[in-house]
Design an enzyme around this catalytic site. Structure first.
Site, PDB file in Angstrom:
ATOM      1  N   LYS A 105       5.723   5.685  -1.277  1.00  0.00           N
ATOM      2  CA  LYS A 105       6.655   6.451  -0.534  1.00  0.00           C
ATOM      3  C   LYS A 105       8.185   6.438  -0.917  1.00  0.00           C
ATOM      4  O   LYS A 105       8.687   7.287  -0.442  1.00  0.00           O
ATOM      5  CB  LYS A 105       6.501   5.905   1.076  1.00  0.00           C
ATOM      6  CG  LYS A 105       4.974   6.333   1.777  1.00  0.00           C
ATOM      7  CD  LYS A 105       5.068   6.008   3.341  1.00  0.00           C
ATOM      8  CE  LYS A 105       3.879   6.312   3.854  1.00  0.00           C
ATOM      9  NZ  LYS A 105       3.922   5.569   5.494  1.00  0.00           N
ATOM     10  N   HIS A 107      -5.992   3.084  -0.272  1.00  0.00           N
ATOM     11  CA  HIS A 107      -5.862   2.781   1.080  1.00  0.00           C
ATOM     12  C   HIS A 107      -5.975   4.059   2.088  1.00  0.00           C
ATOM     13  O   HIS A 107      -6.150   4.081   3.303  1.00  0.00           O
ATOM     14  CB  HIS A 107      -4.790   2.049   1.573  1.00  0.00           C
ATOM     15  CG  HIS A 107      -3.332   3.080   1.559  1.00  0.00           C
ATOM     16  ND1 HIS A 107      -2.635   3.278   0.269  1.00  0.00           N
ATOM     17  CD2 HIS A 107      -2.652   3.617   2.417  1.00  0.00           C
ATOM     18  CE1 HIS A 107      -1.633   3.921   0.644  1.00  0.00           C
ATOM     19  NE2 HIS A 107      -1.617   4.113   1.972  1.00  0.00           N
ATOM     20  N   HIS A 110       0.876  -1.591  -0.142  1.00  0.00           N
ATOM     21  CA  HIS A 110       0.052  -0.124   0.085  1.00  0.00           C
ATOM     22  C   HIS A 110       0.654   1.364  -0.073  1.00  0.00           C
ATOM     23  O   HIS A 110       0.345   2.509  -0.512  1.00  0.00           O
ATOM     24  CB  HIS A 110      -1.053   0.126   1.249  1.00  0.00           C
ATOM     25  CG  HIS A 110      -0.104   0.046   2.537  1.00  0.00           C
ATOM     26  ND1 HIS A 110       0.074  -1.038   2.966  1.00  0.00           N
ATOM     27  CD2 HIS A 110       0.148   1.044   3.409  1.00  0.00           C
ATOM     28  CE1 HIS A 110       0.621  -0.605   4.535  1.00  0.00           C
ATOM     29  NE2 HIS A 110       0.614   0.669   4.243  1.00  0.00           N
ATOM     30  N   ASP A 111       1.925   1.325   0.617  1.00  0.00           N
ATOM     31  CA  ASP A 111       2.758   2.633   0.792  1.00  0.00           C
ATOM     32  C   ASP A 111       3.947   2.719  -0.405  1.00  0.00           C
ATOM     33  O   ASP A 111       4.807   3.518   0.170  1.00  0.00           O
ATOM     34  CB  ASP A 111       3.309   2.499   2.173  1.00  0.00           C
ATOM     35  CG  ASP A 111       2.273   3.265   3.143  1.00  0.00           C
ATOM     36  OD1 ASP A 111       1.273   4.196   2.633  1.00  0.00           O
ATOM     37  OD2 ASP A 111       2.320   3.047   4.545  1.00  0.00           O
TER      38      ASP A 111
HETATM   39  P1  C2E Z   1       1.351   5.968   8.457  1.00  0.00           P
HETATM   40  O1  C2E Z   1       2.286   6.334   9.418  1.00  0.00           O
HETATM   41  O2  C2E Z   1       1.430   4.694   8.017  1.00  0.00           O
HETATM   42  O3  C2E Z   1      -0.062   6.280   8.834  1.00  0.00           O
HETATM   43  C1  C2E Z   1      -1.070   5.892   8.159  1.00  0.00           C
HETATM   44  C2  C2E Z   1      -2.443   6.511   8.661  1.00  0.00           C
HETATM   45  O4  C2E Z   1      -2.775   6.225   9.849  1.00  0.00           O
HETATM   46  C3  C2E Z   1      -2.413   8.159   8.504  1.00  0.00           C
HETATM   47  O5  C2E Z   1      -2.809   8.424   7.216  1.00  0.00           O
HETATM   48  C4  C2E Z   1      -3.593   8.308   9.488  1.00  0.00           C
HETATM   49  O6  C2E Z   1      -4.979   8.011   8.753  1.00  0.00           O
HETATM   50  C5  C2E Z   1      -3.463   7.013  10.500  1.00  0.00           C
HETATM   51  N1  C2E Z   1      -2.832   7.716  11.725  1.00  0.00           N
HETATM   52  C6  C2E Z   1      -1.391   7.701  11.746  1.00  0.00           C
HETATM   53  N2  C2E Z   1      -0.866   8.350  13.092  1.00  0.00           N
HETATM   54  C7  C2E Z   1      -2.039   8.994  13.485  1.00  0.00           C
HETATM   55  C8  C2E Z   1      -2.421   9.873  14.540  1.00  0.00           C
HETATM   56  O7  C2E Z   1      -1.453  10.123  15.462  1.00  0.00           O
HETATM   57  N3  C2E Z   1      -3.861  10.297  14.708  1.00  0.00           N
HETATM   58  C9  C2E Z   1      -4.846   9.774  13.785  1.00  0.00           C
HETATM   59  N4  C2E Z   1      -6.180  10.107  14.230  1.00  0.00           N
HETATM   60  N5  C2E Z   1      -4.474   9.221  12.750  1.00  0.00           N
HETATM   61  C10 C2E Z   1      -3.183   8.626  12.533  1.00  0.00           C
HETATM   62  P2  C2E Z   1      -2.495   9.840   6.880  1.00  0.00           P
HETATM   63  O8  C2E Z   1      -2.847  10.870   7.889  1.00  0.00           O
HETATM   64  O9  C2E Z   1      -3.015  10.303   5.568  1.00  0.00           O
HETATM   65  O10 C2E Z   1      -0.887   9.876   6.696  1.00  0.00           O
HETATM   66  C11 C2E Z   1      -0.356   9.043   5.838  1.00  0.00           C
HETATM   67  C12 C2E Z   1       1.290   8.947   5.966  1.00  0.00           C
HETATM   68  O11 C2E Z   1       1.966  10.147   6.026  1.00  0.00           O
HETATM   69  C13 C2E Z   1       1.583   8.372   7.368  1.00  0.00           C
HETATM   70  O12 C2E Z   1       1.635   6.971   7.341  1.00  0.00           O
HETATM   71  C14 C2E Z   1       2.907   8.998   7.452  1.00  0.00           C
HETATM   72  O13 C2E Z   1       3.957   8.223   7.026  1.00  0.00           O
HETATM   73  C15 C2E Z   1       2.958  10.301   6.914  1.00  0.00           C
HETATM   74  N6  C2E Z   1       2.575  11.357   8.070  1.00  0.00           N
HETATM   75  C16 C2E Z   1       1.277  11.620   8.463  1.00  0.00           C
HETATM   76  N7  C2E Z   1       1.216  12.522   9.358  1.00  0.00           N
HETATM   77  C17 C2E Z   1       2.661  12.751   9.699  1.00  0.00           C
HETATM   78  C18 C2E Z   1       3.400  13.580  10.573  1.00  0.00           C
HETATM   79  O14 C2E Z   1       2.890  14.645  11.328  1.00  0.00           O
HETATM   80  N8  C2E Z   1       4.673  13.653  10.423  1.00  0.00           N
HETATM   81  C19 C2E Z   1       5.517  12.782   9.570  1.00  0.00           C
HETATM   82  N9  C2E Z   1       6.627  12.669   9.670  1.00  0.00           N
HETATM   83  N10 C2E Z   1       4.850  12.057   9.101  1.00  0.00           N
HETATM   84  C20 C2E Z   1       3.520  11.969   8.681  1.00  0.00           C
HETATM   85  C1  SIN Z   2       4.072   3.265   6.809  1.00  0.00           C
HETATM   86  O1  SIN Z   2       4.651   2.854   5.795  1.00  0.00           O
HETATM   87  O2  SIN Z   2       2.954   3.401   7.147  1.00  0.00           O
HETATM   88  C2  SIN Z   2       5.040   3.562   8.114  1.00  0.00           C
HETATM   89  C3  SIN Z   2       5.298   5.052   7.968  1.00  0.00           C
HETATM   90  C4  SIN Z   2       6.555   5.262   8.786  1.00  0.00           C
HETATM   91  O3  SIN Z   2       7.474   4.558   8.822  1.00  0.00           O
HETATM   92  O4  SIN Z   2       6.551   6.161   9.727  1.00  0.00           O
HETATM   93 FE    FE Z   3       1.076   2.316   5.908  1.00  0.00          FE
HETATM   94 FE    FE Z   4      -0.199   5.333   3.130  1.00  0.00          FE
END
Ligand code: C2E
Ligand code: SIN
Ligand code: FE
Ligand code: FE
Ligand code: SIN
Length: 377
Positions: free
Chosen positions: A238, A289, A234-235
């Protein structure tokens, strides 16, 4: 009673054709190798009117022959040195015996152990397309005519053997292609994950969560298999996101967030050209996703059933993992908070039916997150 009395007349040409048609249809649709072997053996048995027929396959690595003789019975394994089948497998010679007990090549031990009486037998090598022996076709006890195998039977069994090798090779090729795809996908997905450093097991966990949710939801075994192998991708988009954003320790700015959102379309662009079912599914999962049930997600903002079931399931698996585990930008949440979040998002972020499924398997999901935890660095 003399053994001869129970023999029935030889099959006529049109009856043989019927046998062939029946099995060709059955075999062409068979996706399970054990069932394929049984069907091939049954075809040989009916073609030469034998009492029993076995298709043995060589396992080179273990120097054994193996077969499957009936549904629900385990595979049978014998050493490559054993009996007539072993002899044919080692030498490539055909064996044609019409008086088994008078022939020194026949080992009466098997009959002694099973109580079966072998009168006569036919055994031929099954050659692969390189001319190497891949197995043995063995028919025992002729049941028609005067109860003896003829040279015509041998020809019929040879035909069956050559058809068998083609079917098995086609099957093995399919399996190999599938296996190669799985390996490529896992490698790609892990490569993508390596850049985000902390989440090496993320793809494996998402695969397991998706499988568990998909099974409880009632997907077919085939679809579960596709989903399990596609969801870790899915990712993959990235890998085209700069480190400065991907690895940022704090909250993303609006501009960075828009950049990050592109990982969905980037992943889709990478995968969309394939004709393979698995890669196509991976493309859908990469694209969808981050869509949400209520239409507030990205990149398309589609809602409800318009989001593919694989996309809806992967979304839950992905967010579950993002919350129960630590990320560079956030701490892990306690499980109770994660469960509250999923309850709260029913019908908003997530498919309401899938949330019901989620709560049935939540303990199993949590156990996966604990057992496939990330090494602390
Ligand atoms: P990810 O880390 O795999 O997170 C996937 C999804 O999990 C996020 O999609 C969001 O729907 C949910 N999620 C993750 N952390 C939180 C949280 O603390 N609170 C809530 N309510 N939901 C959460 P999203 O938001 O579209 O983010 C996609 C990707 O973007 C994330 O994948 C991460 O790689 C990056 N990302 C998002 N926000 C941040 C951030 O504040 N800082 C950094 N460094 N990366 C971020
Ligand atoms: C992910 O692929 O969803 C993980 C992103 C992360 O390493 O923070
Ligand atoms: Fe993911
Ligand atoms: Fe994603
Ligand atoms: C043998 O191969 O010697 C015995 C035939 C059989 O029952 O497999």
């Amino acid at each position: 009673m003399s053994a001869k009395e129970k023999y029935t007349p030889e099959k006529k040409a049109e009856e043989l054709l019927q046998v062939i048609f029946k099995y060709v249809v059955q075999i062409a649709n068979e996706r399970n190798v054990d069932k394929l072997l049984i069907s091939l053996a049954d075809m040989g048995r009916d073609l030469v009117s034998a009492d029993r027929c076995t298709v043995w396959l060589i396992d080179k690595k273990n120097s054994t022959l193996w077969t499957k003789v009936a549904h629900g019975v385990d595979r049978i394994v014998i050493p490559l040195t054993a009996g007539i089948a072993g002899y044919v497998a080692r030498t490539g010679e055909s064996i044609f015996i019409n008086d088994a007990y008078a022939d020194s090549r026949f080992d009466q031990q098997v009959d002694k152990e099973t109580g079966y009486h072998t009168r006569n037998l036919l055994a031929l090598p099954i050659d692969d397309s390189n001319g190497d022996i891949m197995g043995v076709y063995q028919a025992i006890n002729k049941m028609t005519g005067d109860g003896e195998f003829t040279r015509i039977d041998e020809e019929h069994l040879l035909l069956a053997a050559s058809y068998t090798s083609k079917q098995l090779e086609a099957f093995a090729l399919q399996e190999e292609i599938k296996q190669t795809q799985r390996e490529i996908i896992m490698t790609l997905a892990e490569t993508g994950e390596m850049r985000s450093k902390e989440t090496g097991n993320h793809v494996k966990r998402v695969a397991r969560y998706s499988e568990i949710i998909g099974r409880q939801y009632g997907l077919s075994d085939h679809d579960i298999d596709i989903l399990r192998n596609a969801s870790p991708m899915h990712d993959i988009g990235k890998i085209a996101i700069p480190d400065s954003i991907l690895l940022k320790k704090g909250i993303l700015t609006d501009k960075e967030r828009e950049e990050m959102k592109k990982h969905t379309t980037l992943g889709y662009e990478m995968l969309k050209h394939s004709e393979r079912e698995l890669i196509k599914a991976a493309a859908v999962v990469a694209y969808q996703h981050h869509e949400k049930w209520d239409g507030s997600g990205y990149p398309e903002g589609i809602k409800g059933d318009s989001i593919h079931i694989f996309g809806r399931i992967t979304a839950m698996a992905d967010v579950f993992d993002a919350l129960v585990c630590r990320r560079v930008y956030k701490d892990a949440w306690p499980i109770s908070k994660v469960l509250d979040f999923f309850r709260e998002e029913q019908g908003k972020h997530f498919d309401p039916d899938l949330i019901d499924v989620f709560f049935k398997v939540k303990d199993e999901l949590y156990n996966v997150s604990v057992s496939l935890t990330d090494p602390v660095s």
